[in-house]
Design an enzyme around this catalytic site. Structure first.
Site, PDB file in Angstrom:
ATOM      1  N   HIS A 258      19.772  17.978  65.545  1.00 51.49           N
ATOM      2  CA  HIS A 258      19.243  17.101  66.598  1.00 51.49           C
ATOM      3  C   HIS A 258      20.143  17.068  67.842  1.00 51.49           C
ATOM      4  O   HIS A 258      19.649  17.075  68.972  1.00 51.49           O
ATOM      5  CB  HIS A 258      19.057  15.694  66.025  1.00 51.49           C
ATOM      6  CG  HIS A 258      18.016  14.883  66.724  1.00 51.49           C
ATOM      7  ND1 HIS A 258      17.212  13.981  66.086  1.00 51.49           N
ATOM      8  CD2 HIS A 258      17.645  14.851  68.031  1.00 51.49           C
ATOM      9  CE1 HIS A 258      16.389  13.420  66.965  1.00 51.49           C
ATOM     10  NE2 HIS A 258      16.644  13.926  68.151  1.00 51.49           N
TER      11      HIS A 258
ATOM     12  N   LYS B 120      14.326  16.900  62.041  1.00 49.85           N
ATOM     13  CA  LYS B 120      15.663  17.159  62.607  1.00 49.85           C
ATOM     14  C   LYS B 120      16.759  16.495  61.787  1.00 49.85           C
ATOM     15  O   LYS B 120      16.561  15.396  61.253  1.00 49.85           O
ATOM     16  CB  LYS B 120      15.735  16.656  64.054  1.00 49.85           C
ATOM     17  CG  LYS B 120      14.535  17.052  64.892  1.00 49.85           C
ATOM     18  CD  LYS B 120      14.674  16.706  66.357  1.00 49.85           C
ATOM     19  CE  LYS B 120      13.348  16.896  67.069  1.00 49.85           C
ATOM     20  NZ  LYS B 120      12.448  15.743  67.000  1.00 49.85           N
TER      21      LYS B 120
ATOM     22  N   ASP C  88       6.041  16.879  65.678  1.00 47.51           N
ATOM     23  CA  ASP C  88       7.495  16.829  65.808  1.00 47.51           C
ATOM     24  C   ASP C  88       8.009  15.447  65.392  1.00 47.51           C
ATOM     25  O   ASP C  88       7.684  14.446  66.015  1.00 47.51           O
ATOM     26  CB  ASP C  88       7.878  17.075  67.284  1.00 47.51           C
ATOM     27  CG  ASP C  88       9.386  17.109  67.479  1.00 47.51           C
ATOM     28  OD1 ASP C  88       9.982  18.165  67.225  1.00 47.51           O
ATOM     29  OD2 ASP C  88       9.967  16.068  67.866  1.00 47.51           O
TER      30      ASP C  88
ATOM     31  N   TYR D  61      13.937   9.085  63.720  1.00 46.10           N
ATOM     32  CA  TYR D  61      12.757   8.332  64.185  1.00 46.10           C
ATOM     33  C   TYR D  61      12.274   7.357  63.098  1.00 46.10           C
ATOM     34  O   TYR D  61      11.465   6.477  63.372  1.00 46.10           O
ATOM     35  CB  TYR D  61      11.599   9.255  64.588  1.00 46.10           C
ATOM     36  CG  TYR D  61      11.922  10.280  65.645  1.00 46.10           C
ATOM     37  CD1 TYR D  61      13.079  10.187  66.423  1.00 46.10           C
ATOM     38  CD2 TYR D  61      11.086  11.367  65.885  1.00 46.10           C
ATOM     39  CE1 TYR D  61      13.379  11.139  67.390  1.00 46.10           C
ATOM     40  CE2 TYR D  61      11.378  12.314  66.852  1.00 46.10           C
ATOM     41  CZ  TYR D  61      12.537  12.200  67.592  1.00 46.10           C
ATOM     42  OH  TYR D  61      12.827  13.152  68.543  1.00 46.10           O
TER      43      TYR D  61
END
Ligand SMILES: NC(=O)c1ccc[n+]([C@@H]2O[C@H](COP(=O)([O-])OP(=O)(O)OC[C@H]3O[C@@H](n4cnc5c(N)ncnc54)[C@H](OP(=O)(O)O)[C@@H]3O)[C@@H](O)[C@H]2O)c1
Length: 314
Positions: free
Chosen positions: A116, A85, A51, A56
């Site tokens: 998200h 996402k 994931d 990120y």
């Protein structure tokens, strides 16, 4: 009774017909170098589900680790399940955002593309756009909202750029509102939300089960620093089964047919987080009861909109 934990190979079926490995490696707050090693270790340890997310800023590291693993192991891409996402400031052009993610990941498709947050931010080329007064610059609901975003995501699914689409950080009023809008004809395959023994979200899980939406549990150990692992009930159950409190939290999520996404950058923890024990019904009930003593939501970004409240319209 002590029972050795075993590597979980359990999968669940998405409403698309595809399968999803029930434990995925989380990668939030895993910076590039650490992320690469974590993902490579995880894949070698038996994880088939990773994931990540645009925000990120480690999609490239994930992609490199996946490519390295496929090369080293001879495994084919279709044996892995990769999620990324769509970030809030890119919601008005999900096609561009997904294509850029795919380029960073060096993949032709992802297995799951999640919105998200049900939040739309202005796109100024900045991931956290700010107003002059320093608050997050949100697009008013009547100008653009998650329904518009989702309708475009449906096209990406139909075009095969992602094998499934889903949502994250939505509650029941927002999912109800989304599903009721004309032009929404793909039921999200997954909902990813914060779930752990301090926030078990019983109603939301039941609701999603009825709608055919699988639920992914983010922060299954309580997020940064894994505060849940100090919980007396989880420690006691860990002693009973001869496993760590982390294993109890993860096994509980798996027993509920939800999908925990534990994050670690330490190989030993990565390996152990994939192992589960079969919890007896009375022990599942004990974990279910933990939130009666301690109930907490740990991930609460402050963007000046009421994300978790009961109104569908932010
Ligand atoms: N959709 C969303 O909005 C959203 C929000 C939050 C998270 N997520 C996803 O869900 C994933 C998991 O959530 P999270 O990262 O918030 O937290 P988490 O997985 O609940 O906990 C991560 C923390 O636990 C530590 N840890 C991991 N395994 C451990 C073990 N066996 N023993 C002791 N400590 C351990 C990690 O440290 P080390 O890394 O140092 O081992 C890290 O500090 C994220 O990485 C991300 O992929 C999604």
């Amino acid at each position: 009774m002590a029972a050795a934990a075993k590597i979980s190979t359990k999968t669940l079926k998405l409403n698309t017909g595809a399968t999803i490995p029930v434990i995925g490696l989380g990668t939030w707050q895993s910076p590039d170098e650490e992320c690469y090693s974590a993902v490579l270790s995880a894949l070698h340890a038996g994880y088939r589900h990773i994931d990540t997310a645009r925000i990120y800023q480690n999609e490239e590291a994930v992609g490199k680790a996946v490519a390295q693993y496929l090369k080293e192991s001879g495994t084919s891409r279709d044996k892995l399940f990769i999620t990324t996402k769509l970030w809030c400031s890119e919601v008005q052009d999900p096609e561009k955002a997904l294509k850029e993610s795919l380029e960073r990941l060096n993949l032709e498709y992802v297995d799951l593309y999640l919105m998200h947050w049900p939040v739309s931010m202005v796109n100024r080329g900045d991931l956290f756009p700010k107003t002059a007064s320093g608050t997050t610059e949100i697009i008013p609901f009547d100008k653009w909202n998650y329904v518009e975003t989702y309708k475009i995501m449906q096209k990406l699914y139909k075009a095969g750029l992602t094998k499934a689409i889903g949502i994250s950080n939505f509650n029941i009023p927002k999912i109800d509102y989304l599903l009721a809008q004309s032009g929404v004809d793909v039921v999200p395959a997954c909902l990813q939300v914060e779930i752990h023994p301090y926030l078990p979200q019983f109603d939301l899980v039941d609701y999603c089960t009825k709608k055919g939406i699988l639920v992914e549990c983010y922060s299954p150990l309580g997020s940064t620093g894994a505060p849940l692992l100090k919980d007396p009930a989880l420690i006691k159950l860990g002693e009973k089964y001869g496993v760590s409190p982390a294993c109890i939290a993860i096994s509980w999520a798996v027993a509920r047919d939800t999908i925990p996404l534990p994050k670690s950058v330490h190989e030993e923890r990565i390996v152990s987080n994939l192992k589960v024990v079969d919890l007896a019904d009375e022990d599942i009930s004990l974990v279910d009861a933990v939130s009666k003593t301690t109930a907490k939501r740990l991930v609460k970004p402050e963007w000046g909109v009421d994300i978790f409240g009961d109104s569908a319209k932010l």
